[in-house]
Design a protein around this motif. Structure first.
Motif, PDB file in Angstrom:
ATOM      1  N   ASN A  15      72.892 -17.192  83.513  1.00 36.64           N
ATOM      2  CA  ASN A  15      72.257 -17.870  84.629  1.00 36.64           C
ATOM      3  C   ASN A  15      70.793 -18.082  84.282  1.00 36.64           C
ATOM      4  O   ASN A  15      69.954 -17.210  84.482  1.00 36.64           O
ATOM      5  CB  ASN A  15      72.415 -16.995  85.873  1.00 36.64           C
ATOM      6  N   GLY A  64      68.764 -20.162  85.538  1.00 32.13           N
ATOM      7  CA  GLY A  64      67.961 -20.714  86.615  1.00 32.13           C
ATOM      8  C   GLY A  64      67.061 -19.707  87.316  1.00 32.13           C
ATOM      9  O   GLY A  64      65.901 -19.959  87.563  1.00 32.13           O
ATOM     10  N   GLU A  65      67.618 -18.545  87.586  1.00 36.55           N
ATOM     11  CA  GLU A  65      66.902 -17.613  88.447  1.00 36.55           C
ATOM     12  C   GLU A  65      66.197 -16.502  87.688  1.00 36.55           C
ATOM     13  O   GLU A  65      66.617 -16.105  86.625  1.00 36.55           O
ATOM     14  CB  GLU A  65      67.897 -16.956  89.413  1.00 36.55           C
ATOM     15  N   GLU A  66      65.133 -16.019  88.295  1.00 41.80           N
ATOM     16  CA  GLU A  66      64.464 -14.833  87.756  1.00 41.80           C
ATOM     17  C   GLU A  66      65.369 -13.626  88.014  1.00 41.80           C
ATOM     18  O   GLU A  66      65.865 -13.452  89.123  1.00 41.80           O
ATOM     19  CB  GLU A  66      63.130 -14.621  88.474  1.00 41.80           C
TER      20      GLU A  66
END
Lengths: 903, 154
Positions: A788, A790-792
């Motif tokens: 993933n 996209g996210e932190e």
């Protein structure tokens, strides 16, 4: 990378500049003969075989002879391979190399797949002119894996370059001088390096050959082969098993640039003999009552009995297997229902593997393909003894360690492929490789920094490293100055690296260790998008199974114990390796019916009421998911004799007889694969991991046999003169035949490496897009886990506390490449290398406990063995070998007392 | 086991060396100087002392003509078989030595006084054919000269 335009025998080609001319010529498809060069070992210019002619410019008609392996490609280069002078040079050179070579090809195990044979024919040297006596040598006993026949040697030095430089072995070397150069050991003895078996493929002739294969030798052209995947650890190395006459004869490497590259470990190469083991279950067995002996029964009876057991309104639970295919596990899951399906591993192990999957899924750091590990320039291993749990990963780490020191060669403008000079420039400088483990390991010598401690110590140190890399990572209270310094050093190195890699796994049994590895990788990722992770898993389909189940063996037994289940269906599993022995016996006895589908007789098999014989990896087709999340298809190599069938077919038929469930609609393996993809969207890529069973090329199947296979019409002549019809195989694109499509199939369907004029393993050059890189059409396998990005990520916060000192010890499993894995221990060559059970203690702990070497001790009331003093084990830890036959499940977690057994 | 003196001498060589294996040749020569040759056992002792495997040290030891892996006589005769000595009559020199001593390449006389070894080149082309006995060079050899030299060493 810049391209260069070069002219070879009058034609222009565009190639990458700076590489060696030999590599460029081979990549273009030219047949330039060579010996000392190897795509993984690069150039040393020792054999003088790859000579070509170079011309200064168009006006130069004379040219000069040069070794193509030692010549860098430059723009505008004019080259001739076919010039008569240089052809003659190559023919003469091979005549010299052949001076002492015996004329024993008919009795040599390399015959028919010998690089020396191929090159000799290619250069046209056909007549022996020398009249002198050949020098002869005494051969050595090098142990159970590798046979030695020094008279065949042509002094190319590939063996010592692989063994010493590449695999860091220190007990094979070259002796003598002049025309009595000898490659071997100082004295007879077992080759200690765990990659020694690769000598069989590295040696261009028959000096080093497969010793296990000698017991049932078959020529390459007579072997039936299919692409397969190794089942002896979780890495998913690609292999080519070879069969003839219903017996598995050998394993060879199957190149996959993204996975194992050119090499296998010795467990993977020699573990195969379990398939031929006398312990194989070859017919259905039943016993009428507890304590009775098993009696054979006919296949139809077994099928009916199995269906009958399932239809008796019992409460059925199924235990799957981390060493069985996705398809087999899914069939069992369908048979018993998802809520009654349990992963065939300890619940704690399943939790660790699912934690790893979570980290790979929710985090932004991708798992590195095994084949790319060697390109990293800084490596941190947290907790895992990769040498013994993921051997080829260890081999690739050794190559990664070279990258940073190679800056010295780069600064001197020495191309890295000029192997001797580049190594000389790098000297003995160690690259940034950090090892934080619970005990001494084989890799210690290669590491820049080694720290040893309990699993909690390892995790805590890991969390500190992460904190140094990113202050948002939780800090660790109460670290002493030394450890803080170590962490700072590691963090600095990793932070400065171009391609840092963090490796961990479930080996220590601690989830904290895995979390700490995740934090470090995620912290690195903030500043460096190249950061990569690698988690190992214990078995060939541990990861795949973890996708399908949320509970495991302990929960299954608990269900039996509380009366929620009275019938157990166990798939390809010996429960005694999973959890407490007494508990298993009690549970199996408490069940009304215990059905086992497996291929080997083991502790669980002897207690099962019905045992159904199933195919091994060599006799079935299926999909495995490797530790990096790569779904790979292994194909049936041969049709087993008698009642042996794939696990999924036994279960499908049972479901069909019961008239329930969708199993009835599974005609082919592809139907199950489609069902798996439907049920688990993440496993959708499994469909694409290889072409379906209906795949044809020009309407033809891919033949498993070579076009030269002998004896087709006569091999059964002792029983019948009629040529039997080959078995059907509706489940794969392969035919049990020499007939079919003769060209190159897609990369996941390559049954062997062979090309016209290239009978040896070096034929692989013809299957790669560029020599040494990926296979034409891309390396096989499909990733099932996408990071993933996209996210932190949310850093893992839970850090283990420091335990108060006590007299008890922390148990740590010790893994043995030969010994800890179940199946390979049924192979006599591997079993011969395994240790006997023991208990390892630091000498200081031992003296505190009043114990000395050899004293019989007991741990946790269930583990017994003699004390072995091991200075490389930190104080406060007791090491217990994992997985040795008959020793049951390992001991991890908590603290234990070690007590002397007085008899 | 290496003697205290041998250890001290090797350690002295180690001063200023990059690592232990880099002084392997010196170590072999030091021990051979005291013991006459390097036995298997001695080889293993030196290897352990230098943090090398016996395989690694033996690889070096067997490469060099002046390191003996078997017992030799009181004197070692190295007969140069380089190109120049060969042109200048190496073969007759060797035949003569063989006949006088009654031994072949690699052998030691029964009384233990001489061992006969070939050596690739001893850098005495201007005085070919040449031999070395222990560390003394003898050039411009003839059969008579050889008899004289042998007499000196008896």
């Amino acid at each position: 990378m810049t391209t260069a335009s070069i002219h070879i025998d009058g034609n222009a080609y565009s190639v990458t500049a700076g590489q060696s001319l030999l590599r460029a010529c081979l990549s273009l498809g030219f047949n330039v003969p060579y010996f000392c060069w190897h795509p993984a070992l690069e150039s040393v210019g020792a054999c003088r075989q790859c000579a070509v002619k170079l011309y200064r410019d168009e006006k130069d008609t004379r040219g000069r002879i040069a070794m193509s392996c030692m010549t860098p490609v430059t723009d505008g280069m004019i080259v001739s391979i076919e010039d008569p002078d240089v052809r003659k040079f190559r023919a003469r050179n091979i005549e010299w190399l052949m001076l002492n070579h015996p004329h024993d090809c008919p009795v040599c195990d390399e015959g028919g797949e010998c690089h020396l044979q191929d090159m000799t024919v290619m250069t046209g040297h056909t007549y022996r002119r020398t009249r002198f006596r050949k020098r002869t040598y005494r051969n050595q006993d090098l142990g159970p894996f590798v046979n030695h026949e020094m008279n065949r040697c042509i002094q190319c030095y590939r063996c010592v370059r692989f063994y010493r430089d590449y695999a860091h072995g220190r007990d094979l070397d070259v002796f003598g001088i002049h025309d009595s150069v000898y490659f071997g050991r100082h004295e007879d003895g077992v080759l200690q390096n765990i990659f020694a078996g690769n000598l069989v493929e590295i040696c261009p002739t028959g000096v080093f050959t497969d010793k296990t294969g000698k017991r049932h030798f078959v020529r390459k052209w007579d072997l039936q082969t299919a692409p397969s995947v190794c089942v002896h650890c979780g890495l998913g190395c690609n292999i080519i098993p070879g069969e003839r006459g219903g017996e598995l004869r050998r394993i060879r490497n199957r190149f996959n640039g993204s996975v194992n590259g050119y090499f296998l470990c010795d467990r993977g190469r020699y573990g195969y003999e379990f398939v031929n083991s006398p312990s194989r279950v070859r017919q259905p067995l039943r016993r009428d009552g507890r304590g009775e002996h098993h009696k054979p029964l006919r296949s139809e009876e077994a099928r009916a009995l199995f269906a009958d057991i399932l239809s008796r309104k019992g409460r059925v639970v199924g235990v799957g297997s981390p060493r069985a295919s996705l398809e087999a596990n899914f069939a069992l899951r369908a048979l018993v229902g998802p809520e009654h399906f349990f992963a065939g591993m300890a619940d704690t192990e399943l939790a660790l593997i699912q934690r790893q999957i979570d980290i790979m899924k929710i985090g932004p750091v991708p798992a590195i393909p095994l084949g790319k590990v060697a390109t990293c320039d800084a490596v941190l291993v947290l907790g895992e003894d990769v040498t013994n749990t993921a051997p080829i990963l260890a081999l690739n780490i050794l190559q990664a360690c070279r990258n940073a020191p190679m800056a010295r060669a780069d600064a001197l403008h020495i191309p890295r492929w000029e192997d001797r000079a580049a190594r000389e420039a790098a000297q003995q400088v160690k690259g940034p490789f950090f090892l934080i483990t619970a005990h001494d390991t084989w890799l210690d010598e290669s590491a820049e920094l080694v720290f040893k401690g309990t699993p909690d110590d390892i995790a805590r140190l890991g969390f500190v490293v992460a904190h140094f890399l990113d202050e948002d990572c939780p800090s660790v209270a109460g670290m002493d100055g030394d450890r803080t310094d170590i962490a700072r050093t590691i963090a600095r190195s990793l932070g400065q690296a171009r391609d840092p890699l963090i490796i961990s796994g479930p080996g220590t049994g601690s989830g904290y260790v895995i979390d700490a590895a995740a934090n470090i990788a995620w912290a690195l990722r903030k500043n460096n998008r190249n950061a990569r992770l690698s988690f190992t898993v214990p078995e060939c389909n541990s990861l795949g199974l973890a996708f399908m189940a949320s509970q495991a063996v302990d929960s299954a037994l608990a269900a039996v114990e509380r009366g929620a289940a009275d019938t157990l269906v166990i798939l390809e599993n010996d429960l005694f390796r999973r959890t407490d022995k007494d508990r298993i016996i009690a549970c199996l006895n408490a069940c009304k019916h215990v059905v086992l589908l497996d291929h080997l007789m083991h502790g669980t098999a002897s207690l099962a009421d019905l045992v159904l014989p199933v195919g091994t990896f060599a006799e079935t087709t299926g999909t495995l998911v490797s530790s990096e999340g790569r779904a790979q298809r292994f194909f049936q190599v041969y049709a087993p004799q008698g009642d042996i069938r794939p696990s999924w077919q036994w279960m499908r038929d049972a479901m069909t007889v019961r008239g329930t469930l969708r199993g009835a609609s599974w005609r082919y393996l592809d139907d199950i694969i489609a069902a798996i993809a439907g049920e688990f969207p993440e496993l959708q890529p499994v469909i694409d991991s290889a072409p379906p069973g209906a795949f044809r090329i020009k309407g033809l199947k891919v033949p498993r046999e070579t076009h030269r296979v002998s004896g087709r019409t006569s091999i059964h002549a002792d029983t019948t003169v009629h040529e039997p019809k080959p078995p059907d195989d509706p489940d794969s694109p392969f035919a049990f035949s020499m007939e079919g499509y003769g060209g190159k199939p897609p990369s996941s369907l390559i049954p062997r490496f062979w090309a016209p004029r290239w009978n040896s393993v070096q034929a692989l050059n013809k299957f790669q897009s560029e020599v040494g890189s990926d296979l034409v059409g891309g390396d096989p396998g499909c990733m099932v886990i996408e990071p993933n990005t996209g996210e932190e990520p949310v850093y893992r916060q839970s850090i283990p506390e420091v335990l108060a000192p006590s007299g008890s010890l922390v148990p740590v499993p010790l893994y043995h490449i030969f010994g800890s894995e179940e199946l390979s221990m049924f192979s006599s060559s591997v079993a011969g290398r395994a240790p006997c059970p023991y208990v390892a203690l630091n000498p200081r702990d031992a003296s505190r406990l009043g114990l000395s070497n050899g004293d019989e001790v007991e741990i946790a009331g269930r583990w017994r063995g003699p004390v072995v003093l091991r200075a490389g084990l930190p104080e406060g830890i007791v090491g217990v070998p994992s997985g040795l036959p008959g020793t049951g499940a390992g001991i991890t977690g908590g603290r234990v007392d070690v007590t002397k057994v007085t008899s | 086991m290496l003697s205290e003196d041998e250890r001290m001498e090797i350690l002295k060589e180690l001063e200023g060396a990059e690592d232990a294996p880099s002084i392997a040749m010196e170590a072999l020569r030091i021990v051979q100087g005291r013991r006459g040759y390097i036995s298997d056992e001695t080889l293993c002792d030196i290897a352990a002392f230098l943090n090398m495997t016996p395989h690694e040290l033996d690889s070096l030891a067997t490469f060099y003509s002046f390191i003996f892996r078997k017992p030799v006589g009181r004197h070692v005769i190295y007969v140069c078989d380089g190109v120049t000595c060969w042109v200048m009559g190496h073969e007759s020199i060797f035949e003569h030595l063989k006949q006088r001593l009654g031994i072949n390449w690699g052998e030691t006389t029964e009384d233990g006084s001489f061992t006969l070894l070939p050596v690739s080149c001893i850098g005495a082309c201007d005085h070919a054919p040449a031999i070395m006995i222990d560390s003394t060079l003898y050039g411009d050899l003839s059969k008579e000269k050889i008899d004289e030299i042998l007499k000196e060493h008896r």
